[in-house]
Scaffold this motif. Structure first.
Motif, PDB file in Angstrom:
ATOM      1  N   VAL A 179     -47.392 -32.232  14.589  1.00 19.87           N
ATOM      2  CA  VAL A 179     -48.250 -31.180  14.026  1.00 19.87           C
ATOM      3  C   VAL A 179     -48.285 -31.284  12.504  1.00 19.87           C
ATOM      4  O   VAL A 179     -49.336 -31.122  11.869  1.00 19.87           O
ATOM      5  CB  VAL A 179     -47.748 -29.791  14.470  1.00 19.87           C
ATOM      6  N   SER A 180     -47.130 -31.636  11.921  1.00 22.73           N
ATOM      7  CA  SER A 180     -47.047 -31.609  10.450  1.00 22.73           C
ATOM      8  C   SER A 180     -48.031 -32.585   9.794  1.00 22.73           C
ATOM      9  O   SER A 180     -48.461 -32.376   8.668  1.00 22.73           O
ATOM     10  CB  SER A 180     -45.624 -31.924  10.000  1.00 22.73           C
ATOM     11  N   THR A 181     -48.409 -33.641  10.520  1.00 22.07           N
ATOM     12  CA  THR A 181     -49.337 -34.608   9.923  1.00 22.07           C
ATOM     13  C   THR A 181     -50.778 -34.107   9.952  1.00 22.07           C
ATOM     14  O   THR A 181     -51.669 -34.720   9.368  1.00 22.07           O
ATOM     15  CB  THR A 181     -49.280 -35.978  10.641  1.00 22.07           C
ATOM     16  N   HIS A 182     -51.013 -33.026  10.650  1.00 22.70           N
ATOM     17  CA  HIS A 182     -52.380 -32.490  10.777  1.00 22.70           C
ATOM     18  C   HIS A 182     -52.444 -31.036  10.349  1.00 22.70           C
ATOM     19  O   HIS A 182     -53.357 -30.321  10.739  1.00 22.70           O
ATOM     20  CB  HIS A 182     -52.859 -32.616  12.236  1.00 22.70           C
ATOM     21  N   HIS A 183     -51.453 -30.585   9.590  1.00 16.22           N
ATOM     22  CA  HIS A 183     -51.365 -29.152   9.298  1.00 16.22           C
ATOM     23  C   HIS A 183     -50.897 -28.961   7.858  1.00 16.22           C
ATOM     24  O   HIS A 183     -49.848 -29.490   7.474  1.00 16.22           O
ATOM     25  CB  HIS A 183     -50.352 -28.511  10.272  1.00 16.22           C
TER      26      HIS A 183
END
Ligand SMILES: Cc1cc2nc3c(=O)[nH]c(=O)nc-3n(C[C@H](O)[C@H](O)[C@H](O)COP(=O)(O)O)c2cc1C
Length: 187
Positions: A179-183
């Motif tokens: 998620v962190s790579t898209h958030h």
């Protein structure tokens, strides 16, 4: 994170790994009802569905074949056969058709997005009922001959062919990005 959530487990099944039984008419109605609950600016429901099962798939096969030949009269016979075989891979195909209307308030892009959300709901609903599915497009989805043979009006677009059936194989879970790579957080 709750990894057991059904929503995290949806994944596509290759069309040729989808076999009978497909959703019956009652289950298909439920799937389409869920599709019709997709978000929709202005409650236009600017899309419709064409379901193709059983022998009717041979009609679609012929249409794909003719369309392929029209696109390329000298088509390689093996490629032509591959195109014709596509609709025969799975027991049920739902064609999702975007039917945008002229609206001073709701731009066409939003109506197409609604149709896409409906298509995704078809995948989710099929999954929730224990079926496998996959959303496919390819050249036939954008072909005027296919559009016309399926009875689409000017302005209507094929959003996708959704192939549905019972998966023959268990596929390993698909990788889902971190998620962190898209958030990006602003808090
Ligand atoms: C609009 C759209 C069109 C697609 N068309 C194709 C296609 O023609 N061929 C294909 O192999 N995958 C196509 N896909 C991708 C598959 O439906 C599927 O999402 C992909 O194989 C990844 O599998 P997953 O859903 O398990 O992540 C399309 C997806 C979308 C959203």
């Amino acid at each position: 994170m709750n990894e057991s959530l059904k929503l995290l487990q949806r994944q596509s099944t290759p069309a040729k790994a989808l076999v009978d039984p497909a959703p019956d008419d009652r289950q298909l109605r439920q799937i389409l009802k869920i599709a019709l609950s997709a978000p929709d600016h202005g409650r236009l429901h600017p899309y419709r569905f064409i379901s193709i099962r059983g022998d009717a798939r041979y009609r679609l096969s012929e249409i794909f074949g003719k369309a392929t030949q029209r696109r390329d009269p000298g088509v390689d016979p093996a490629y032509l056969q591959k195109q014709k075989d596509k609709p025969l891979r799975s027991p049920l195909i739902v064609v999702v058709v975007a039917s945008p209307i002229e609206s001073p308030k709701i731009p066409e892009i939003e109506q197409i997005l609604s149709a896409g959300a409906a298509a995704h709901n078809v995948l989710l609903a099929a999954n929730a009922l224990g079926f496998g599915s996959i959303w496919l497009t390819g050249a036939n989805a954008y072909d005027d001959y296919v559009r016309s043979e399926l009875g689409l009006d000017d302005g209507e677009k094929i959003v996708g062919f959704i192939y549905i059936g019972t998966p023959t194989l268990d596929f390993p879970p698909r990788p889902i990005p971190e998620v962190s790579t898209h958030h990006t957080r602003w808090d």
